[in-house]
Motif scaffolding. Sequence first.
Motif, PDB file in Angstrom:
ATOM      1  N   ALA A 180       0.836  -1.210   0.000  1.00  0.00           N
ATOM      2  CA  ALA A 180       0.000   0.000   0.000  1.00  0.00           C
ATOM      3  C   ALA A 180       0.868   1.255   0.000  1.00  0.00           C
ATOM      4  O   ALA A 180       0.588   2.210  -0.729  1.00  0.00           O
ATOM      5  CB  ALA A 180      -0.937  -0.010   1.206  1.00  0.00           C
ATOM      6  N   SER A 181       1.929   1.255   0.801  1.00  0.00           N
ATOM      7  CA  SER A 181       2.795   2.442   0.841  1.00  0.00           C
ATOM      8  C   SER A 181       3.532   2.613  -0.485  1.00  0.00           C
ATOM      9  O   SER A 181       3.743   3.744  -0.940  1.00  0.00           O
ATOM     10  CB  SER A 181       3.789   2.354   2.001  1.00  0.00           C
ATOM     11  OG  SER A 181       4.647   1.240   1.845  1.00  0.00           O
ATOM     12  N   GLY A 182       3.908   1.521  -1.122  1.00  0.00           N
ATOM     13  CA  GLY A 182       4.563   1.594  -2.422  1.00  0.00           C
ATOM     14  C   GLY A 182       3.636   2.146  -3.487  1.00  0.00           C
ATOM     15  O   GLY A 182       4.035   3.005  -4.289  1.00  0.00           O
ATOM     16  N   ARG A 183       2.389   1.679  -3.487  1.00  0.00           N
ATOM     17  CA  ARG A 183       1.405   2.187  -4.457  1.00  0.00           C
ATOM     18  C   ARG A 183       1.137   3.674  -4.220  1.00  0.00           C
ATOM     19  O   ARG A 183       1.036   4.458  -5.169  1.00  0.00           O
ATOM     20  CB  ARG A 183       0.119   1.359  -4.392  1.00  0.00           C
ATOM     21  CG  ARG A 183       0.308  -0.070  -4.921  1.00  0.00           C
ATOM     22  CD  ARG A 183      -0.994  -0.835  -4.988  1.00  0.00           C
ATOM     23  NE  ARG A 183      -1.599  -1.082  -3.691  1.00  0.00           N
ATOM     24  CZ  ARG A 183      -1.325  -2.114  -2.905  1.00  0.00           C
ATOM     25  NH1 ARG A 183      -0.439  -3.026  -3.283  1.00  0.00           N
ATOM     26  NH2 ARG A 183      -1.928  -2.266  -1.743  1.00  0.00           N
ATOM     27  N   ALA A 184       1.066   4.071  -2.956  1.00  0.00           N
ATOM     28  CA  ALA A 184       0.849   5.492  -2.638  1.00  0.00           C
ATOM     29  C   ALA A 184       2.019   6.338  -3.132  1.00  0.00           C
ATOM     30  O   ALA A 184       1.826   7.448  -3.649  1.00  0.00           O
ATOM     31  CB  ALA A 184       0.649   5.669  -1.135  1.00  0.00           C
ATOM     32  N   SER A 185       3.237   5.815  -3.014  1.00  0.00           N
ATOM     33  CA  SER A 185       4.398   6.576  -3.475  1.00  0.00           C
ATOM     34  C   SER A 185       4.389   6.718  -4.995  1.00  0.00           C
ATOM     35  O   SER A 185       4.795   7.755  -5.524  1.00  0.00           O
ATOM     36  CB  SER A 185       5.701   5.929  -2.996  1.00  0.00           C
ATOM     37  OG  SER A 185       5.936   4.705  -3.668  1.00  0.00           O
ATOM     38  N   LEU A 186       3.917   5.702  -5.724  1.00  0.00           N
ATOM     39  CA  LEU A 186       3.824   5.801  -7.184  1.00  0.00           C
ATOM     40  C   LEU A 186       2.807   6.866  -7.597  1.00  0.00           C
ATOM     41  O   LEU A 186       3.061   7.649  -8.516  1.00  0.00           O
ATOM     42  CB  LEU A 186       3.452   4.448  -7.796  1.00  0.00           C
ATOM     43  CG  LEU A 186       4.517   3.359  -7.696  1.00  0.00           C
ATOM     44  CD1 LEU A 186       3.965   2.021  -8.180  1.00  0.00           C
ATOM     45  CD2 LEU A 186       5.771   3.746  -8.451  1.00  0.00           C
ATOM     46  N   VAL A 187       1.678   6.906  -6.893  1.00  0.00           N
ATOM     47  CA  VAL A 187       0.665   7.927  -7.192  1.00  0.00           C
ATOM     48  C   VAL A 187       1.243   9.317  -6.944  1.00  0.00           C
ATOM     49  O   VAL A 187       0.999  10.250  -7.711  1.00  0.00           O
ATOM     50  CB  VAL A 187      -0.621   7.686  -6.368  1.00  0.00           C
ATOM     51  CG1 VAL A 187      -1.565   8.867  -6.448  1.00  0.00           C
ATOM     52  CG2 VAL A 187      -1.316   6.412  -6.826  1.00  0.00           C
TER      53      VAL A 187
END
Length: 170
Positions: free
Chosen positions: A77-84
């Motif tokens: 989840a934190s990785g996906r948030a960083s991509l956004v």
Amino acid sequence: FGGSYPGMLASFARIKYPRLFFASASSSAPVQAKLDMTEYNDLVADAYALPSVGGSPACKAAIARGHAEVGRRFSSASGRASLVALFSELRGRQPSWLESAANQLRFSGGGVAPFPAQSNDPACLSYGCSIGRVCDVVTSGENRSSLERLAGLANGFYSAAEEEEAAPEA
């Protein structure tokens, strides 16, 4: 006559309708349909290592490292948030949008930024419009990760494209 997909159609038309088409010419046409043609992507990636077209081994490696990091970040989840947060193309989307394999493919399947290998024009002047210009972006900025450089490439390309569209015609 045609190259790539139009070439494939030209050759298939000749085979299927020999009475209508006396001849056809095809260049670089795929002759066997394939859903996921990774071999093509491998050839495109190799172009980014060729100095003769503006690439370098360091450029190809930086692009590969950045995309590998995108893949790793899909898994949390934190990785996906960083991509956004990094990629302007994803702004306005919830990080949960990237939980779906289909959406991951939509975002990164052809690369997270435009990579102009077939249309490489070393004389172009636009942002990221040639292999050399892409390599300039992804290999500069020692204080940024390969992923941050890829995001900079993507964001800069889309920003330049928006500016071109908004510019009044001369």
